[in-house]
Design an enzyme around this catalytic site. Structure first.
Site, PDB file in Angstrom:
ATOM      1  N   ASP A  92       0.853  -1.182   0.000  1.00 38.22           N
ATOM      2  CA  ASP A  92       0.000   0.000   0.000  1.00 38.22           C
ATOM      3  C   ASP A  92       0.889   1.232   0.000  1.00 38.22           C
ATOM      4  OD1 ASP A  92      -3.265   0.272   0.903  1.00 38.22           O
ATOM      5  OD2 ASP A  92      -2.048   2.092   0.888  1.00 38.22           O
ATOM      6  N   LYS A 151     -11.206  -0.377 -16.278  1.00 35.99           N
ATOM      7  CA  LYS A 151     -11.752  -1.613 -15.721  1.00 35.99           C
ATOM      8  C   LYS A 151     -12.205  -2.586 -16.803  1.00 35.99           C
ATOM      9  CE  LYS A 151     -11.126  -0.922 -11.348  1.00 35.99           C
ATOM     10  NZ  LYS A 151     -10.087  -1.725 -10.661  1.00 35.99           N
ATOM     11  N   SER A 170       4.764   1.871  -5.549  1.00 39.83           N
ATOM     12  CA  SER A 170       3.588   2.222  -6.343  1.00 39.83           C
ATOM     13  C   SER A 170       3.377   1.207  -7.458  1.00 39.83           C
ATOM     14  CB  SER A 170       3.762   3.607  -6.962  1.00 39.83           C
ATOM     15  OG  SER A 170       2.719   3.882  -7.887  1.00 39.83           O
ATOM     16  N   VAL A 171       2.128   0.791  -7.647  1.00 36.50           N
ATOM     17  CA  VAL A 171       1.810  -0.107  -8.758  1.00 36.50           C
ATOM     18  C   VAL A 171       1.781   0.652 -10.079  1.00 36.50           C
ATOM     19  CG1 VAL A 171       0.395  -1.515  -7.217  1.00 36.50           C
ATOM     20  CG2 VAL A 171      -0.720   0.201  -8.665  1.00 36.50           C
ATOM     21  N   SER A 195     -14.894  -4.007 -12.639  1.00 35.61           N
ATOM     22  CA  SER A 195     -15.987  -3.261 -12.002  1.00 35.61           C
ATOM     23  C   SER A 195     -17.219  -3.306 -12.889  1.00 35.61           C
ATOM     24  CB  SER A 195     -15.577  -1.806 -11.784  1.00 35.61           C
ATOM     25  OG  SER A 195     -16.683  -1.028 -11.358  1.00 35.61           O
ATOM     26  N   TYR A 202     -12.441   5.651 -15.520  1.00 32.44           N
ATOM     27  CA  TYR A 202     -12.431   4.473 -14.654  1.00 32.44           C
ATOM     28  C   TYR A 202     -12.985   3.259 -15.398  1.00 32.44           C
ATOM     29  CZ  TYR A 202     -13.501   1.693 -10.419  1.00 32.44           C
ATOM     30  OH  TYR A 202     -13.574   0.713  -9.464  1.00 32.44           O
ATOM     31  N   SER A 251     -16.746   1.067   1.135  1.00 33.52           N
ATOM     32  CA  SER A 251     -15.333   1.439   1.071  1.00 33.52           C
ATOM     33  C   SER A 251     -15.174   2.945   1.003  1.00 33.52           C
ATOM     34  CB  SER A 251     -14.671   0.815  -0.170  1.00 33.52           C
ATOM     35  OG  SER A 251     -15.174   1.407  -1.358  1.00 33.52           O
ATOM     36  N   ARG A 252     -13.940   3.408   1.188  1.00 38.81           N
ATOM     37  CA  ARG A 252     -13.653   4.834   1.064  1.00 38.81           C
ATOM     38  C   ARG A 252     -13.941   5.325  -0.353  1.00 38.81           C
ATOM     39  NH1 ARG A 252      -7.688   5.990   2.526  1.00 38.81           N
ATOM     40  NH2 ARG A 252      -7.451   4.280   1.038  1.00 38.81           N
TER      41      ARG A 252
END
Length: 299
Positions: free
Chosen positions: A39, A161, A65-66, A144, A157, A191-192
């Site tokens: 993370d 996805k 970082s990914v 997603s 996004y 989730s956040r």
């Protein structure tokens, strides 16, 4: 039914310091996996690793970082350095920037793609080498419903996805002879990132219910590969990419196509579920009687 264990397995979870990723990492640790918790939030990564250790498991924290290839290499290298192998990779790290398309900037595009889609590549490329050498492994990517079905203010996004779906399908086919299974999860959980999206449903969307499905997909005995599974609130379901029988004319014209389109997209009941692109192309071949004995070769 017997409890699924991950004894002897090494698992890498990106975005493992918070929310879904933390739930995945904790459950993997509880079930015997040695876990690398990645993370960007260093304290969250360390806290998640401590929780696993306090519960009797084994875990290390990692903060690369990914979003860049060097970060992906570093994450996988850290797992191999700590534990000697990589059996499970869960690509969970994510970022959300909902915006009307007119307000989207290229920095939004680059950020989302670099974390969600390229981020998966950055981890899978080095993990693939190790899994191939050791004779197999399991990868669970994160897609997603936003990418699969669409949602306003989510063009960037959704693009990333849906790209994950294509990546998952191809790698499942290529990984099968190598003993590598690749699936994707389309999670629905409090989730956040989701914030107040789910309203009154939110209290029922415990991340643990998604973790149950992710671990089932990740387990060494799972027979499933190449699938996208929706999971949330205790429900799991296969998400299909399908095609209808459609309309056929050997001399199709623009005018015919225009006339046929409304009925073609009106929700026909005959649905086919191709296993790959050539399978879908074979539906065209089936329209020609003279090609009856010549199915498209699967690749």
């Amino acid at each position: 039914m017997p409890e699924l264990d991950f004894d002897g397995a090494v698992a890498v979870v990106t975005g493992g310091g918070h929310g879904l990723g933390r739930a995945y990492a904790g459950e993997l640790g509880r079930r015997g996996a040695r876990v690398l918790v990645n993370d960007l939030d260093a304290e969250a990564a360390r806290s998640a690793a401590r929780d696993i250790a306090d519960a009797g498991g084994v875990a290390v924290a990692e903060t690369s970082s990914v979003a860049d290839p060097a970060g992906g290499e570093a994450i996988i290298a850290a797992a191999v350095d700590a534990f000697g192998r990589v059996d499970v990779l869960i690509n969970n790290a994510g970022v959300g920037r909902p915006k009307d398309f007119g307000d989207v900037g290229m920095d939004d595009v680059h950020l989302s793609l670099s974390v969600h889609l390229l981020g998966a590549y950055h981890l899978i490329v080095p993990a693939w080498r190790h899994m191939t050498a050791q004779g197999g492994g399991s990868i669970v990517n994160t897609s997603s419903s936003v990418g699969l079905f669409g949602q306003k203010r989510s063009a960037v996004y959704a693009s990333a996805k849906m790209g994950v779906v294509g990546l998952t399908r191809v790698l499942a086919a290529e990984g099968a002879p190598l003993g590598i299974r690749v699936n994707a999860i389309a999670p629905v959980a409090s989730s956040r990132m989701a914030a107040d999206v789910y309203g009154k449903l939110d209290p029922k969307l415990d991340p643990a219910r998604v973790a149950a499905v992710v671990l089932a997909l990740a387990h060494r005995d799972c027979p499933v590969t190449g699938e996208v599974v929706s999971a949330g609130g205790g429900r799991l379901a296969r998400i299909l990419i399908a095609t209808t029988d459609g309309y056929f004319s050997p001399d199709l014209t623009v005018e015919e196509a225009a006339a046929a389109l409304p009925s073609v997209v009106a929700g026909e009941t005959a649905v086919r579920v191709p296993t790959c692109a050539m399978d879908e192309i074979d539906l065209i071949r089936q329209c020609f009687p003279d090609l009856d004995g010549f199915p498209m070769p699967l690749r």
